[in-house]
Structures are given as structure tokens and as C-alpha cells.
Design a protein around this motif. Structure first.
Motif, PDB file in Angstrom:
ATOM      1  N   ALA A 392       0.842  -1.201   0.000  1.00 13.72           N
ATOM      2  CA  ALA A 392       0.000   0.000   0.000  1.00 13.72           C
ATOM      3  C   ALA A 392       0.878   1.253   0.000  1.00 13.72           C
ATOM      4  O   ALA A 392       0.639   2.215  -0.738  1.00 13.72           O
ATOM      5  CB  ALA A 392      -0.918  -0.002   1.222  1.00 13.72           C
ATOM      6  N   ILE A 413      -6.560  -5.688  -1.574  1.00 16.57           N
ATOM      7  CA  ILE A 413      -5.944  -4.579  -2.270  1.00 16.57           C
ATOM      8  C   ILE A 413      -6.302  -4.572  -3.752  1.00 16.57           C
ATOM      9  O   ILE A 413      -6.235  -3.527  -4.408  1.00 16.57           O
ATOM     10  CB  ILE A 413      -4.414  -4.595  -2.057  1.00 16.57           C
ATOM     11  N   ASN A 416      -9.123  -2.277  -4.245  1.00 16.85           N
ATOM     12  CA  ASN A 416      -8.716  -0.903  -4.028  1.00 16.85           C
ATOM     13  C   ASN A 416      -7.903  -0.350  -5.187  1.00 16.85           C
ATOM     14  O   ASN A 416      -8.024   0.820  -5.535  1.00 16.85           O
ATOM     15  CB  ASN A 416      -7.913  -0.806  -2.725  1.00 16.85           C
ATOM     16  N   ARG A 418      -8.318  -1.123  -8.191  1.00 20.36           N
ATOM     17  CA  ARG A 418      -9.246  -0.785  -9.260  1.00 20.36           C
ATOM     18  C   ARG A 418     -10.011   0.481  -8.949  1.00 20.36           C
ATOM     19  O   ARG A 418     -10.117   1.382  -9.783  1.00 20.36           O
ATOM     20  CB  ARG A 418     -10.226  -1.944  -9.476  1.00 20.36           C
ATOM     21  N   ARG A 419     -10.530   0.571  -7.726  1.00 18.45           N
ATOM     22  CA  ARG A 419     -11.357   1.728  -7.399  1.00 18.45           C
ATOM     23  C   ARG A 419     -10.579   3.022  -7.402  1.00 18.45           C
ATOM     24  O   ARG A 419     -11.084   4.069  -7.793  1.00 18.45           O
ATOM     25  CB  ARG A 419     -12.003   1.531  -6.022  1.00 18.45           C
ATOM     26  N   ARG A 420      -9.362   2.985  -6.940  1.00 16.22           N
ATOM     27  CA  ARG A 420      -8.586   4.201  -6.814  1.00 16.22           C
ATOM     28  C   ARG A 420      -7.803   4.514  -8.082  1.00 16.22           C
ATOM     29  O   ARG A 420      -7.098   5.516  -8.134  1.00 16.22           O
ATOM     30  CB  ARG A 420      -7.610   4.098  -5.641  1.00 16.22           C
ATOM     31  N   ARG A 744     -20.623  -6.723  16.769  1.00 13.20           N
ATOM     32  CA  ARG A 744     -19.232  -6.470  16.439  1.00 13.20           C
ATOM     33  C   ARG A 744     -19.014  -6.570  14.934  1.00 13.20           C
ATOM     34  O   ARG A 744     -18.321  -5.748  14.328  1.00 13.20           O
ATOM     35  CB  ARG A 744     -18.341  -7.505  17.122  1.00 13.20           C
ATOM     36  N   PHE A 747     -20.319  -3.598  13.155  1.00 12.59           N
ATOM     37  CA  PHE A 747     -19.433  -2.448  13.270  1.00 12.59           C
ATOM     38  C   PHE A 747     -18.250  -2.585  12.318  1.00 12.59           C
ATOM     39  O   PHE A 747     -17.920  -1.669  11.559  1.00 12.59           O
ATOM     40  CB  PHE A 747     -18.940  -2.295  14.706  1.00 12.59           C
ATOM     41  N   LYS A 748     -17.628  -3.750  12.355  1.00 14.01           N
ATOM     42  CA  LYS A 748     -16.404  -3.904  11.576  1.00 14.01           C
ATOM     43  C   LYS A 748     -16.658  -3.836  10.081  1.00 14.01           C
ATOM     44  O   LYS A 748     -15.919  -3.191   9.345  1.00 14.01           O
ATOM     45  CB  LYS A 748     -15.741  -5.244  11.939  1.00 14.01           C
ATOM     46  N   ASN A 750     -19.211  -2.454   8.511  1.00 13.69           N
ATOM     47  CA  ASN A 750     -19.575  -1.089   8.127  1.00 13.69           C
ATOM     48  C   ASN A 750     -18.369  -0.185   8.129  1.00 13.69           C
ATOM     49  O   ASN A 750     -18.208   0.666   7.256  1.00 13.69           O
ATOM     50  CB  ASN A 750     -20.659  -0.546   9.058  1.00 13.69           C
ATOM     51  N   ALA A 751     -17.521  -0.367   9.134  1.00 14.84           N
ATOM     52  CA  ALA A 751     -16.315   0.463   9.192  1.00 14.84           C
ATOM     53  C   ALA A 751     -15.477   0.230   7.945  1.00 14.84           C
ATOM     54  O   ALA A 751     -15.048   1.174   7.282  1.00 14.84           O
ATOM     55  CB  ALA A 751     -15.511   0.144  10.446  1.00 14.84           C
ATOM     56  N   TYR A 752     -15.267  -1.032   7.600  1.00 17.67           N
ATOM     57  CA  TYR A 752     -14.427  -1.300   6.440  1.00 17.67           C
ATOM     58  C   TYR A 752     -15.016  -0.696   5.176  1.00 17.67           C
ATOM     59  O   TYR A 752     -14.314  -0.099   4.369  1.00 17.67           O
ATOM     60  CB  TYR A 752     -14.258  -2.812   6.250  1.00 17.67           C
ATOM     61  N   LEU A 753     -16.311  -0.834   5.012  1.00 19.23           N
ATOM     62  CA  LEU A 753     -16.895  -0.370   3.762  1.00 19.23           C
ATOM     63  C   LEU A 753     -17.068   1.136   3.699  1.00 19.23           C
ATOM     64  O   LEU A 753     -17.090   1.729   2.632  1.00 19.23           O
ATOM     65  CB  LEU A 753     -18.253  -1.048   3.549  1.00 19.23           C
ATOM     66  N   ASN A 754     -17.223   1.753   4.870  1.00 14.88           N
ATOM     67  CA  ASN A 754     -17.607   3.157   4.846  1.00 14.88           C
ATOM     68  C   ASN A 754     -16.611   4.131   5.430  1.00 14.88           C
ATOM     69  O   ASN A 754     -16.921   5.302   5.562  1.00 14.88           O
ATOM     70  CB  ASN A 754     -18.924   3.336   5.621  1.00 14.88           C
ATOM     71  N   GLU A 755     -15.444   3.664   5.790  1.00 11.84           N
ATOM     72  CA  GLU A 755     -14.523   4.592   6.441  1.00 11.84           C
ATOM     73  C   GLU A 755     -14.213   5.785   5.566  1.00 11.84           C
ATOM     74  O   GLU A 755     -13.899   5.643   4.403  1.00 11.84           O
ATOM     75  CB  GLU A 755     -13.204   3.863   6.743  1.00 11.84           C
TER      76      GLU A 755
END
Lengths: 755, 255, 266
Positions: A392, A413, A416, A418-420, A744, A747-748, A750-755
Motif C-alpha cells: 500500500a 488490495i 482498491n 481498481r477503485r482508486r 461487532r 461495526f467492523k 460497516n467500518a471497512y466499507l464506509n470509512e
């Protein structure tokens, strides 16, 4: 107080200084430089770098055995996959171009007949069925002399005999020279005079020693090529052998009291090697000019045979090298790396562009990251294994050291990148659009980003298959068509257990967890509480691996992936003799691994029990020599692995190459990819291209194609199940409640997808 | 009575603080359920990377502290005594720079160092640390409380500003400078991300990196390495301690 | 005239002294800083399209950024006062207490020297991850050292005459310190607060090693996790913008602290 402290400090500093001076770290690059220094010194050359990496195409595992002819041609052996797995020997010329591929598998039938002593004609007129073993004989050690390749085969599991073959390059003939009994793991084969010398494990010697170490139990045997006589030439802990220019044999051996020494066969003169070393696993090779390079474990030692030089310890002390055997011949030094052979040119120096290919291992519970292996395309690639954070960091900092990435759709990765937009667009690579049209449509979709640009080049597919034996499962009353989900499968397995049919639940619990997670994540659309609840409850009730209800049985004899097998044994003279491999009812198999195991998949079916009994009896004829179980593949079928989550489509993953936009060698990269595409398009058998198989008569191949061709397949770029693995384990072990676990996970994710 | 209970409480507090340290030391001798030196032998004789790492740490920390003091003391003095437009803003800017979290600055820092061609050299780690704004800010803090009259007097005697600093300023803030030096040493000693990312070769890495990778070496060497990790700074600090003790005789009068 | 010239040159000389530091800081701190700002205004590292304040808006509205910010602020608001108070008490005791107590100085300095890796192991044996307690205690434990060093150094700078004078006025014991010592080192205290706030933004390694994952329980999910995870997702913009937000926050705090300091120093 101060005085004491200062004394203490000085004392420590002295000790530290003393010990520090004794230690050095040399990393591989420095080590290579040292080799060059020594080679340059010995041969009066001026090389600066290795000049070549030879790589095999479609390799199933690392290079097995290799040898070099007198005119510098490199021969190396391996299994390759072209729809079915074959043993081959690739031949490369001095410039790294492949000039020939010798397919050894094509001789299997002839060799089998030869061993049975039957000719083709006699075969036609047989009245009783016989069993014919189509063995695999992958060269485990090779040497070449005068247009003949002499090699020994890699031992099959449990076998204690080794056959020695020769292959006539001109006539394209393969023949067995002899079979060495009680002799295995032949490390080295040397042609000298009219003899073939072989260095391997001597089963009898081994049984007579109580040392578990590799040093003890080896011997050197000779095969007289004219008379066929076999003799044990040396059996006092040999470590390596080499042919000398005067047709003699040089042995390097170990004396418990005196250390390592060289001995010319036929003489008594021992030349001892006074190097500091420890007994470890090692490989070794010698070459002429009185010089030796040998490695053991991670150490490599360069020395000469000249008496005076050895005493002078020309060898530098210890080097770190993660390589295995190597050969020096005709002015080159070759040594084996993970994915190919590195050649160092001793006589002249040539350099070409080397592309740095990075692959990463994100670790994780269930995923196996293969080391990338690419065909020999005339452009060298150097593998770099890079950790996740490092990768990264490099991508974000616009690193230009890496040229291409070899990744997997299951790595976080990948998505990522691809998206970035962290890739060089491949739209203009010659032939790529045709290639994408030739692969399965969902692979094409995966290769395009949302703007319709090609962001990666797909190389190979992987999915999990369900291998089952048609006949046996019918015999046992299992309705295969009813198995659609994993739950269905568990019912079948429980049923078998109740009927006392051996079932191994498989040790890959993490794999099930990973697959389930992968399937319900539905392309990262978010957390669905119901899905996760169902998953948690299912595992808790049926596959609670934390509570140890599913356990691994009989691991040493069975493939870890086994589900159900039919145990088979015979009683001979009151002894119960087991067929340790059983007969599969069904088992999961990865597509990529199944290429490797396809011979295994082809096994375990016999015509009738009588024959099997006879075969089994012959296996236990007192000498403990095993023969192959006969092969017949007609009853083996493949099915899509039962969906763990209830989804209809198979989960398919893809290995691919993406290009670093900041690479300095974009021209070479484009050339490389062009050649790779051409190579892929010309494959005769491939699991990534539509309708590309010459083995359409093999129904199991058709089965696999059917699965890959399924219209609703698609490739997901997913998040890793490691995210919640620890929490999952805590839930299974009753450390937290279901709701707590779901909170849990919510949370995790959602956090990963939306941070 | 009150004094004793208060003192006891304080001792308990001190013990609580030092407990993890003792635990580290204790665990370093622990293996196979009893006292053993195995961990230490694993570290000292088998993990060869330890020694270069140790010396590297010492080198980096030492060089950084010494050079930084040479850069920072005059600078802080300048801040304290010069006056120019925007001095306040500049100082605040220094503080802002100090605040930037490492995770954010490390990437642009890397790019900058790469452009300068310093990656994989020792300077990549040393140079940025030398110019850390921290030293300037802190020492300036202490210099505010200086006695200007002495400086004025010195200025009349000599024109060399260096001499002035050396003879008049430093003695006044000696202890503070030393405190900051210890702190900078500790920070440099603890440096982890920068060596990991800016230095690619193993032989340039420092001890923190070695410890963070200690899992990949045979044996349980994490705790012995940690012990060796804090010993040098402890020794350094003990010097400071004694020094500080001497300077605290006045404190006795405060009782 | 001569005096003026001397003054001018004195000032210039002082300014010259700033140059090495300024140059170095410019190269190694200002430029990266500017880079970060630049990155916060583009869409991603590879396409480099200017997008104005979009990133800032996105980050601000991101619920996880808000959670992270909240957790980080909570850490500051709760831990810093405790830390400072403790540090003051300890510094006073170490400077003026009885000899035996003074010898315990090392106990408070050592924590900051222990490498995080081993500490995380030990913490894991003692604490579970149910609450924020482990992280808070770890933060306080680790940072007490620097605070104590700075404060004790400041205390030594107090001229003993002041104590003499106060004693003659009849003050002694705790009162003495409350009235005299603490106010005298107030600037340093304020500075220590500032420093601790800066350090609170660095608590990442400890938390990460303690929880062993990039996604700790929601109560411990701080800005550093937000930043680190986005880094791994190649989203540098989230880092850049969130750090700018943090900085703005800190600037405000700095200005407040400075204002206070100016009020209290003489």
C-alpha cells in the motif's frame, strides 16, 4: 554510584563490541555479489549480475530437476498443466529461448506395457482383465550426455524403488534402464565413464541406523550402462557426487569424527574441508575446474578442491541463500529459485531488462497464495514478495521499483487498486480485446472497471469443485443431485457416519468459514444481519470447530480435504492389510490444485473386487514395495461445490496481472503482456478460455467446463474474512453471545466499507 | 502520620508504574515454567541481527541528539531574543508542524526523501529527526525565563554570539537542555516507522524494528530484547538523575 | 547611533541563528505538510483531478470519522487532566519530597522507554478489551515520563530565594507548593498539556498491538485507526483531510494555551 555504573557500561560495551564483530548479516543481494567476486577471481571474468531467469509455463510447483548440456542448453523438468497434468522437460538455448518440450507422459502407456512384458498386439488378445498402471515419472535428478538424458524418477509415496530411465533425444525414445530396489530420493545422477552414479537414500542402510538425520543412510550406487550391473559404490555418509574430467567419480562425504572431506572413488586419499559448519539439511553440487559450490540449509560455500586451497579456506564463511541445487557447466552457473532457474554467466556478461513482479501474501486463514509462475516468454521477471502495508505504501508513494503486480481477486488490495485507479490502463495492449472476448464473460467483466477501461489481465481461474465417484456413491445410496447446499452435505455426512462409513470432516474449517463469508458478502454490499445470523447458527450447530466437534482423523494417510471414503482392507494370513488410500466417495478439490492432483483424481476405481484384492495382496508381498493402485477414471465426476451459503453461483476467483503506472519499463511491460496474451490465446487446453480443451472425451473435464460456464457466475472482489475471524471464534467458544457477535461484525464491516 | 500514609501511597503509585517494567524483565528470564537464560542465549548468540540493530539505534539516537542540540539551541535563543515581524506566527507554525501525526507525514516525507535520493541511507532517518520542531519549541520555552541582565553584560564584553550563548545562556538552562536531550534521545531510540519505511536494507535497521520483527527469529527473544532496549537509555538517564540530584540541593530548603 | 547599530546587528545575528533550523524544517516538515494539503484537494493519487473541498465535506460527513474524532477527543478530555495532575504531584514529590521517595524517579521515567511490543503483551494479560480502560491506562503510563521530566526540570529553575521568602511568610508544606511552585511553573504545565495532546494523537501502535486488529471495538476506534485503514485502502485523501481537521482543532487549542500562557507568565 556513578563509578559502578560507568564500570558496568564499559563492561557491557566491551562484550557487545566483541560479539558484534563476530556477526554479520548478509542479504541475498550482497551474497550474490560475493559469489561474483569469487567467480570472477576464479575464472578471471567480470560479471556484475545474473543474466537470466528461465521460467516454465503453467508450472504446478517449483522446478524439480535440471541439468545443463555441454553446449549450455538448460533442461528442466516439472509437471505442467494443460488441462491434464503432464510431466515434461523443457529445453532452453543459451539465449533463454525455449527450443523444445519433451512430454514424458506420452510414454506412460509404452513404459507400462514394457514393464508388464506385454506388447501391443498381445494386449489385444488378452482374455482376462489386467491392471495397467499409468505411472508418473517425473525426473527428480537428471543428467545429460551425448544426446541422452539420464534421469531417475521422483518416488511415489511409499515406494522404495526407483527406476532409472534414459531418453534418446534423437529418436525421441524413452526406456527404462533398470530399477533400483530399496533406493529412493535420488539427489544426484552423474554420468562418468560408462557408469551412471546415483546418490540417494538407501533404505537398508537407513533401517540400520538410528540417526534420523539426512546425513546418515545415503549411499552412492553405480549402474553399468553396458552390463546393467548395479553396485553400491560408497556408503559412508556421502553428501554429494560429481563426475570428474577423467571419467572418475568424486565423492564429498562426512566423517563423524573428522568432518567433511573429498574422496576420489578408487583411491583412499581424503581431502578434508576445515570449514565451520553445522549439520543441517543440504544440497550440493560440484563442477569441474576443481571448484565446488555447495549449499546446505541456508548456507552456501564456495571452495576449491585443491588441497592447498581448502586449507586456506578460500570459501567464505557463511552466506544466506534461499536456493537449492545448482549446476555449473560450460561457463555458466545455474541455480534454482522458486519459479525458475537463475543463470549467472561466468564467461561473458549479458544483461537484459528485468521486470519486477510484486506479489503479496496478506496472510489470512484459508487462502493459499501461489507464487506467481509465468511461462518463459523471453522477458525476465523477478518475483518480489511484498507485505501488505508495504505494498500500500509503495502504491501510494508512486514507487517505480515494481513494474507489475501479480494479484488475486481475493486480496483486499485488488479492489482498491481498481477503485482508486492505481493502474496503468491496458486498453491498447495488442490482442487484449480479443483475449477478453475469448475468456468467460464474467472474467471479462471483472477485468473492466466502471469506465470500461481494462485494468488487469486475467491469467488463471480458481474455484472449488466437488469430486465424487459416481459408482461408489450410488452403491452407498447417496443421492448426489440432492446435495445443493452445504447443509445438505452435512446431512449426508452424518448419515454416513451413522452407517459407520469413515468420514473425515476435514481440517479446513477456516476454509468453510472463509467461503461462507465470501459468498454472503455479495460484492461488498454491506452487512446483512440475517445472513450472518444464519451463518453463525449453522456453524455453531454443525461445524463448531472451536468446541472440537469436528476433528481431523487419520491425517497421515488422507488428503486433508477428504470428506468421505470407503475403507478397504484385506486379511492375509491373519493380518489386516489396509488400503491406506481408500476409495473416495466424495471430496472437495480446488481447481488449481486439481490440476496437480488430476492423476490422483483419476485413481481409485477398479473393475471389480477380485482384481482389487489381488492388487492389494501384491502390494504386501513382504518387501513392503508398493505399486500403484490401478487407474480408471470413468466414474469420477465433478460438480460445483455445494454452496455453503445457499447461493446458486459458484465462487470463482481469478489471478491476474496489473501494471504499475509509475513503472520505468512500460515498454517492456507492454511487450511482456503482448507475449503473454499471445501465449494464453494459443493454449491448447485452458480453464480460463471458453471452449478450449482437446480432452472433450474426458467427462470430468467437461464437468469442470460446465461449472465454469455457468451463466450466473461472477467474480467478486471481496473483503477478507479475517476481519471477523477472531470474533467468530469467540462466539463459537461461547465467550460472547450471538447478538454481541453480530454487533461487532456489523461495526467492523460497516467500518471497512464506509470509512 | 499523614506524611507516612502519603509517602506509602506514593510508593504504591511508583510500584504500580514500574510493575510492567519488572514484568518485562521477569518474563525475559522465563521459559518452560522456570527461570532460564535460554531467551538471552537465543538473543545474543543466535539472533545475529540484534547487534547491528543495537549499534544502529545508538548511532541514530546519538547523532540525532548531538546535531539537533547544535541546531536547536541557537535557534531557540534566536527566537527568544530576536524580534521581527511574524515571529509569533512563525513560532506557532513550528508548533503546528510538531503536531502533525506521523501516519500522515510519513508518506510525503518518503516522497521527499526519495526525490533527494536518500532512501535506504542512514541520512533518511537522521536528517528529518534532526530538524524536528520539538526541540526548538521546548527549549525556547525554557529560555523565556532567562536572566537577560547576564546576557546584556556578556554582550558588552564580546561580539561573538556563540561565545555569549556558550558562556551565559547554556549554564542557566543546562538542566532543561539536558532534560530535552534525554527526551530526544528516547524518542529517536524508539523510532519505529521511519526506519521501517525509509530504510530497506536489514543492516541499517535499528533496534525498535528488530524488536517489532522479533517474532520471526527463533526462540522467545522479545523480552530480552526489550530489556536491552531500555538499558542504554536508563544508563543515560541515571547520569541525568545524578546531575539533577546535585542541582536540587536548593529544593531541600523548601521543606 | 553606535548603540542603535549594535542593536540592529545583534538582532540580525539572532536571526541568523534561526537559519539552519528554518532550512531543515522547511525541507523536511514544511514541504511534506504542503504536500499533504495538496493531496487533500485532489480526488486520488493517480488521477490527480482537483476537486476542491469535496474531500473535506465527505470526510466530515463520514460517520466513522465522526466516531473516531469523538473517541480521540474523549481520550484527550479524560486522560490529559488525569495525566497532568498526576505528573504535577509526582514532580513535586520527586523534587521536594523525602530522599527515599526521590529515588523512585526511575519508576516513572522507564515507562516511556519500554518498546511498545512488549508492553502490549503484558497489557493483554492484565486487561480485556471490553472497555477503553487499557488504552487510557497505557497512554497515561507511557506519557508520565516526559511530563515528569519537563516539570521537574522546570521546578529546578525556580530560584531558591523565592522559597526563602515564602517560608518567612509562614507558608509550608502543601500550601507552599500550591501557592508558589505550581503557579511558577504554569507555563511549563501548559506546555506539557500541549505536548500530551500531541502525543495522544500518536497512540496507535499501542492500541493496534493490544487489540491485534485494524478494527478494534467501537469504543477504541480512534482517528489513527481511521487513518491507517484508509491508508491500506489506498485512500490517502481521507488521511489528509482528517489530519487537517485535527490540526485545525489543535491550532485552536494552541492559541488558547498560548493566550493563557501569556496571561500567567511575567
Amino acid at each position: 554510584m556513578n563509578k559502578y555504573i560507568s564500570c558496568l557500561i564499559v563492561f557491557f560495551l566491551i562484550i557487545f563490541l566483541f560479539v558484534s564483530c563476530k556477526s554479520t548479516i548478509i542479504d541475498e543481494d550482497e551474497f550474490i555479489e560475493d559469489i561474483f567476486e569469487n567467480i570472477n577471481m576464479m575464472f578471471e571474468t567480470d560479471i556484475q549480475d545474473y543474466d537470466f531467469i528461465y521460467q516454465m509455463k503453467n508450472m504446478v510447483s517449483g522446478v524439480y530437476a535440471f541439468t545443463v548440456s555441454d553446449n549450455g542448453e538448460l533442461y528442466f523438468s516439472n509437471w505442467i498443466d494443460e488441462g491434464v497434468v503432464n510431466e515434461i522437460i523443457d529445453v532452453f538455448d543459451l539465449n533463454g529461448n525455449i527450443i523444445d518440450t519433451i512430454n514424458l507422459s506420452q510414454f506412460a502407456w509404452d513404459i507400462a506395457l514394457d514393464e508388464l512384458g506385454i506388447s501391443e498386439d498381445e494386449l489385444e488378445n488378452l482374455t482376462e482383465p489386467i491392471t495397467i498402471s499409468l505411472d508418473s515419472f517425473l525426473p527428480s535428478s537428471m543428467t545429460i550426455h551425448d544426446n541422452f538424458i539420464y534421469f531417475t524418477e521422483r518416488n511415489q509415496f511409499g515406494s522404495t524403488s526407483t527406476r532409472v530411465f534414459y531418453y534418446n533425444i534423437e529418436n525421441e525414445e524413452l526406456k527404462i534402464i533398470t530399477t533400483l530396489e530399496s533406493f529412493t530420493n535420488v539427489r544426484n545422477i552423474v554420468f562418468s565413464g560408462n557408469f551412471l552414479y546415483l546418490h540417494g537414500r538407501d533404505v537398508e542402510l537407513l533401517q540400520n541406523t538410528n540417526r534420523p538425520h539426512i546425513l546418515f543412510g545415503d549411499s552412492v550406487k553405480s549402474v553399468n550402462l553396458i552390463t546393467g550391473d548395479i553396485e553400491t559404490v560408497f556408503d559412508e555418509s556421502p553428501i554429494g557426487i560429481a563426475g570428474m574430467d577423467d571419467d572418475e567419480l568424486m565423492v564429498y562425504a562426512y566423517d563423524e569424527n573428522e568432518g567433511f572431506y573429498f574422496l576420489k572413488h578408487g583411491t583412499d586419499v581424503r581431502i578434508y574441508n576445515n570449514l565451520r559448519n553445522s549439520i543441517n539439511n543440504f544440497y550440493f553440487n560440484m563442477f569441474g575446474d576443481s571448484s565446488i559450490i555447495y549449499s546446505f540449509g541456508d548456507f552456501l560455500i564456495l571452495t576449491t578442491l585443491d588441497e592447498s586451497d581448502i586449507e586456506r579456506e578460500l570459501a567464505r564463511d557463511l552466506y544466506f541463500l534461499s536456493s537449492k541445487p545448482f549446476v555449473a557447466r560450460s561457463g555458466f552457473l545455474f541455480y534454482n529459485t522458486h519459479s525458475g532457474i537463475r543463470r549467472i554467466c561466468v564467461r561473458e556478461m549479458t544483461l537484459g531488462t528485468v521486470l519486477n513482479m510484486a506479489h503479496t501474501d496478506p496472510g489470512g486463514t484459508a487462502y493459499y497464495t501461489p507464487v506467481p509462475v509465468l511461462p518463459a516468454l523471453g522477458i525476465q521477471t523477478r518475483n518480489m514478495s511484498i507485505g501488505y502495508y508495504d505494498l500500500a505504501f509503495r502504491i501510494l508513494s508512486g514507487d517505480n521499483e515494481i513494474d507489475i503486480y501479480y494479484l488475486h481477486s481475493q486480496h483486499d488490495i485488488s479492489d482498491n487498486i481498481r477503485r482508486r485507479g492505481a493502474f496503468y490502463t491496458l486498453n491498447d495492449i495488442p490482442g487484449i480485446w480479443e483475449y477478453l472476448d475469448a475468456v468467460f464473460p464474467y472474467v471479462r467483466d471483472a477485468a473492466l472497471d466502471e469506465n470500461g477501461d481494462i485494468w488487469m489481465l486475467p491469467i488463471a481461474l480458481d474455484t472449488t469443485l466437488f469430486l465424487y465417484n459416481e459408482r461408489l456413491t450410488a452403491e452407498f445410496g447417496i443421492d448426489i443431485d440432492s446435495i445443493n447446499t452445504f447443509k445438505d452435505l452435512t446431512f449426508v455426512i452424518n448419515d454416513l457416519r451413522e452407517r459407520n462409513i469413515p468420514v473425515d470432516s476435514g481440517a479446513q474449517y477456516e476454509w468453510f468459514f472463509d467461503r461462507y463469508f465470501y459468498q454472503i458478502m455479495r460484492n461488498n454490499n454491506g452487512f446483512n444481519r440475517n445472513d450472518f445470523r444464519t451463518m453463525a447458527e449453522f456453524f455453531y450447530d454443525y461445524i463448531n470447530f472451536v468446541k472440537g466437534e469436528w476433528s481431523f482423523q487419520n491425517s497421515q494417510f488422507l488428503n486433508a480435504n477428504d470428506f468421505a471414503y470407503d475403507e478397504y482392507f484385506v486379511e492375509i494370513d491373519g493380518r489386516r492389510l489396509w488400503d491406506w488410500r481408500g476409495r473416495y466417495l466424495f471430496t472437495p478439490q480446488s481447481l488449481s490444485l486439481s490440476r496437480f492432483n488430476i492423476n490422483l483424481a483419476l485413481s481409485h476405481e477398479i473393475y471389480d473386487d477380485e482384481m482389487f484384492f489381488e492388487q492389494l495382496k501384491s502390494m504386501y508381498d513382504g518387501t513392503g514395495v508398493y505399486n500403484h493402485i490401478p487407474l480408471n477414471y470413468i466414474h469420477n465426476r465433478y460438480m460445483k461445490f455445494p454452496s455453503i451459503s445457499g447461493m446458486a453461483e459458484s465462487d470463482i476467483t481469478v489471478e491476474f496481472i496489473a501494471v504499475n503506472p509509475n513503472s520505468n519499463n512500460l515498454d517492456e511491460v507492454i511487450e511482456f503482456l503482448t507475449r503473454l496474451i499471445e501465449y494464453q490465446m494459443n493454449l491448447e487446453n485452458s480453464f480460463i478460455l471458453k471452449d478450449r480443451s482437446t480432452y472433450t472425451d474426458r467427462h470430468y473435464i467437461n464437468d469442470v467446463y460446465g461449472i465454469l460456464n455457468y451463466k450466473d457466475n461472477f467474480i467478486r472482489f471481496s473483503i477478507s474474512s479475517d476481519l471477523i475471524y477472531d470474533d467468530f471464534r469467540a462466539f463459537l467458544g461461547d465467550e460472547i453471545t450471538l447478538d454481541e457477535y453480530l454487533n461487532r461484525v456489523e461495526f467492523k464491516i460497516n467500518a471497512y466499507l464506509n470509512e | 502520620m499523614k506524611k507516612i500514609t502519603l509517602s506509602a501511597l506514593f510508593l504504591i503509585l511508583a510500584t504500580a508504574f514500574i510493575l510492567p517494567v519488572i514484568a518485562t524483565i521477569a518474563t525475559s528470564f522465563y521459559g518452560e515454567r522456570n527461570f532460564t537464560l535460554q531467551n538471552y542465549t537465543d538473543l545474543l548468540f543466535d539472533a545475529f541481527a540484534f547487534y547491528p540493530a543495537f549499534w544502529n539505534s545508538l548511532l541514530y539516537a546519538g547523532v540525532i541528539v548531538i546535531v539537533q542540540l547544535f541546531v536547536v539551541i541557537p535557534c531557540a535563543f534566536g527566537f527568544a531574543n530576536a524580534s521581527f515581524k511574524g515571529k509569533g506566527i512563525l513560532f506557532i507554525f513550528y508548533i503546528i508542524l510538531m503536531m502533525m501525526p506521523l501516519q500522515v507525514t510519513i508518506l510525503p516525507n518518503f516522497i521527499g526523501l526519495r526525490d533527494l535520493g536518500l532512501i535506504d541511507t542512514r541520512l533518511a532517518v537522521i536528517l528529518p529527526a534532526i530538524f524536528s520542531p520539538f526541540g526548538v519549541v521546548v527549549i525556547n520555552q525554557y529560555m523565556q525565563g532567562m536572566n537577560n541582565s547576564i546576557i546584556e553584560a556578556a554582550r558588552l564584553e564580546t561580539n561573538s554570539i556563540i561565545k555569549i550563548i556558550f558562556h551565559t545562556v547554556i549554564p542557566q538552562v543546562k538542566i532543561c537542555i539536558f532534560a530535552v536531550a534525554v527526551f530526544i534521545f528516547a524518542e529517536s531510540w524508539n523510532m519505529l516507522e521511519q526506519p521501517m519505511l525509509f530504510l530497506r536494507s536489514t543492516n541499517l535497521q535499528n533496534l525498535s524494528v528488530f524488536i517489532s520483527e522479533s517474532g520471526s527469529y527463533a526462540g522467545n527473544i522479545l523480552f530480552p530484547a526489550s530489556v536491552f532496549f531500555f538499558i542504554p537509555v536508563l544508563i543515560l538517564y541515571s547520569f541525568f538523575n545524578n546531575y539533577l540530584e546535585k542541582g536540587l540541593t536548593f529544593g531541600e530548603l523548601a521543606k | 547611533m553606535r548603540f542603535l547599530r549594535k542593536l540592529k546587528s545583534w538582532n540580525m545575528k539572532c536571526i541568523y541563528l534561526l537559519i539552519p533550523s528554518l532550512a531543515g524544517t522547511f525541507i523536511f516538515f514544511v514541504i511534506p505538510f504542503v504536500r499533504v494539503i495538496y493531496y487533500s484537494f485532489i480526488d486520488n493519487q493517480f488521477r490527480r483531478n482537483f476537486v476542491g473541498l469535496d474531500n473535506y465535506v465527505q470526510t466530515f460527513q463520514n460517520e466513522f470519522f465522526q466516531l473516531a474524532l469523538q473517541n480521540s477527543l474523549l481520550l484527550i478530555v479524560i486522560c490529559i487532566p488525569v495525566l497532568i495532575l498526576l505528573a504535577i504531584i509526582i514532580s513535586l514529590v520527586l523534587s521536594y519530597g523525602i530522599k527515599t521517595l526521590r529515588k523512585t524517579r526511575a519508576a516513572f521515567i522507564l515507562p516511556m522507554l519500554i518498546p511498545t511490543a512488549s508492553v502490549a503483551e503484558i497489557w493483554r494479560l492484565v486487561f480485556t478489551g471490553e472497555t477503553v480502560l487499557p488504552v487510557y491506562t497505557l497512554f497515561i503510563w507511557k506519557n508520565i515520563g516526559i511530563c515528569v521530566i519537563l516539570l521537574t526540570a522546570a521546578l529546578t529553575a525556580i530560584e531558591p530565594e523565592i522559597f526563602e521568602a515564602a517560608k518567612m511568610d509562614g507558608a509550608k508544606g502543601i500550601k507552599l507548593h500550591k501557592r508558589i511552585s505550581v503557579p511558577l511553573i504554569l507555563p511549563t504545565i501548559i506546555f506539557t498539556i500541549l505536548l500530551s495532546i500531541v502525543n495522544s494523537f500518536r497512540v496507535f501502535k499501542e492500541s493496534y498491538l493490544f487489540y491485534g486488529t485494524n478494527y478494534p471495538p467501537s469504543h477504541s476506534y480512534t482517528l489513527q485507526f481511521y487513518m491507517n485503514n484508509n491508508f491500506l485502502k489506498l485512500d490517502y485523501q481521507a488521511l489528509a483531510t482528517s489530519s487537517v481537521y485535527t490540526m485545525i482543532l489543535v491550532i485552536i487549542l494552541v492559541l488558547v494555551c498560548f493566550g493563557l500562557q501569556r496571561r500567567y507568565s511575567r
